[in-house]
Design an enzyme around this catalytic site. Structure first.
Site, PDB file in Angstrom:
ATOM      1  CE1 TYR A  16       0.859   5.020   5.481  1.00  0.00           C
ATOM      2  CE2 TYR A  16       1.558   6.497   7.233  1.00  0.00           C
ATOM      3  CZ  TYR A  16       1.679   5.298   6.553  1.00  0.00           C
ATOM      4  OH  TYR A  16       2.621   4.383   6.952  1.00  0.00           O
ATOM      5  N   GLY A  45       0.832  -1.203   0.000  1.00  0.00           N
ATOM      6  CA  GLY A  45       0.000   0.000   0.000  1.00  0.00           C
ATOM      7  C   GLY A  45       0.860   1.244   0.000  1.00  0.00           C
TER       8      GLY A  45
HETATM    9  C1  15L Z   1       5.467   5.927   8.432  1.00  0.00           C
HETATM   10  O1  15L Z   1       4.379   5.391   8.643  1.00  0.00           O
HETATM   11  C2  15L Z   1       6.029   5.973   7.058  1.00  0.00           C
HETATM   12  O2  15L Z   1       5.710   4.825   6.300  1.00  0.00           O
HETATM   13  C3  15L Z   1       7.524   6.191   7.067  1.00  0.00           C
HETATM   14  O3  15L Z   1       7.938   6.543   5.776  1.00  0.00           O
HETATM   15  C4  15L Z   1       7.948   7.247   8.079  1.00  0.00           C
HETATM   16  O4  15L Z   1       7.472   8.490   7.703  1.00  0.00           O
HETATM   17  C5  15L Z   1       7.439   6.869   9.446  1.00  0.00           C
HETATM   18  O5  15L Z   1       6.065   6.612   9.430  1.00  0.00           O
HETATM   19  C6  15L Z   1       7.727   7.923  10.524  1.00  0.00           C
HETATM   20  O6  15L Z   1       6.798   8.311  11.234  1.00  0.00           O
HETATM   21  O7  15L Z   1       8.880   8.341  10.644  1.00  0.00           O
END
Ligand code: 15L
Length: 267
Positions: free
Chosen positions: A133, A70
Site C-alpha cells: 500500500y 483506491g
Molecule cells: C492510512 O494511510 C490509512 O488509510 C488509514 O486507514 C490509517 O491506517 C492511517 O494511514 C494511519 O497511518 O493511521
C-alpha cells in the site's frame, strides 16, 4: 466557480468533504460503491477507477481532482495493483486529457513508515514505504511529479496521518499522526487553492508529539487548529502500542505485518 471531482467519495474522507463543500463548489462524486443521491450542483458517477472511458467522461469540465479513491490499507497485490496503480494512472490520464488544473493526491504516511519515531521528516528525504500500500502511494506521488513537470497538471500530494471516525485519536501513535476532520478539510482546501507547481505535504493536526515539522504545509497556507494533545489523558493503551516493531516506527503496525526481518520468521 471551480468544479471539483472527489474520487473515493463514498469513503470516510470523501463523505466528510462532500458534506462540507455542498454549498461551496459544484462536485463530481466518483466511487465504485453506492453514494447518496446527487444534491443541487452534484453529479454522482458510480464506476471503477480503471474504467478509462467512464473516468474521461466524468472528468469533463473539472477544475481540480481530489483523488482519495483506491484501497486505503494493506491488501493483496492484485487489489493494490488494480485500484492504486492502474486506477491511479487512469485518474491522472483522464485529468490530463480534460485539462484539469490541480491534482490533490491522497498519499499516506505509509510512504515513509519505516523511519523511526525519533526522525523528523519534511518530505525531502528518501521514501521508506512499509507495505505494498505504501509503495502504491509512492507511485502516485511519482506520477503526480511527472504530470506536473511534463503536462503542467499541478499537484499537491498529501501524506496523510490518521483521520478517524470518531474524530479523535484512538491509540498512542495517533498523538503524533492524528488529523481532525476540520483540519483535514482545511488542508485539502489549501491544496486545491494554493499557487503551487508540485508539493509533498504531511497532513497532521497541531500535535505537540508530531514527527513532521512541515515547511511545505506552511507554504500552501495550512494552519491546523486542533491538537491530539487534548486527548492525551483519554487515549487508552492499544495492542499496537505494545507491538515491539510497531512502537518504534512511524508506520506503526503496518511495519509489523508480514515482517520476517525483524521478527526472525521464515520468509
Ligand atoms: C492510512 O494511510 C490509512 O488509510 C488509514 O486507514 C490509517 O491506517 C492511517 O494511514 C494511519 O497511518 O493511521
Amino acid at each position: 466557480m471551480r468544479r471539483i471531482m472527489i474520487t473515493g467519495a463514498a469513503g470516510l474522507i470523501g463523505r466528510m468533504l462532500r458534506a462540507r463543500w455542498q454549498a461551496r463548489w459544484p462536485m463530481v462524486l466518483v466511487d465504485r460503491a453506492e453514494m447518496d443521491p446527487p444534491g443541487p450542483d452534484e453529479t454522482v458517477v458510480r464506476c471503477e477507477l480503471t474504467d478509462a472511458d467512464a473516468m474521461r467522461a466524468a472528468m469533463q469540465g473539472v477544475d481540480a481532482v481530489v483523488h482519495l479513491g483506491g484501497v486505503s490499507t494493506e491488501a493483496p497485490w492484485e487489489s493494490i495493483r488494480d485500484a492504486n496503480i492502474e486506477g491511479c494512472y487512469q485518474t491522472f490520464e483522464a485529468a490530463r486529457m480534460a485539462g484539469v488544473r490541480r491534482m490533490v493526491f491522497a498519499s499516506s504516511n505509509h510512504a515513509i513508515g519505516f523511519y523511526p519515531r525519533t526522525a523528523r521528516l519534511d518530505g525531502s528525504e528518501a521514501v521508506r514505504p512499509d507495505t505494498r500500500y505504501g509503495v502504491s502511494k509512492v507511485f502516485g506521488e511519482a506520477l503526480a511529479s511527472l504530470y506536473a513537470d511534463k503536462f503542467g497538471l499541478s499537484a499537491v500530494c498529501l501524506r496523510l496521518g490518521t483521520a478517524r471516525q470518531p474524530d479523535e485519536p484512538g491509540e498512542r501513535r495517533h498523538l503524533a499522526t492524528w488529523i481532525s476532520h476540520r483540519d483535514l478539510a482545511h488542508l485539502v482546501e489549501r491544496a486545491i487553492e494554493a499557487d503551487i507547481h508540485f508539493e509533498i505535504v504531511f497532513g497532521a493536526s497541531r500535535n505537540r508529539e508530531g514527527w513532521w515539522p512541515d515547511e511545505a504545509a506552511r507554504r500552501i497556507g495550512y494552519q491546523p487548529r486542533d491538537s491530539a494533545d487534548d486527548w492525551r489523558d483519554r487515549v487508552a493503551e492499544h495492542a499496537n502500542d505494545r507491538d515491539p516493531i510497531a512502537r518504534d516506527l512511524q508506520g506503526g503496525i503496518f511495519c509489523s505485518w508480514e515482517n520476517t526481518r525483524m521478527t526472525g520468521m521464515a520468509r
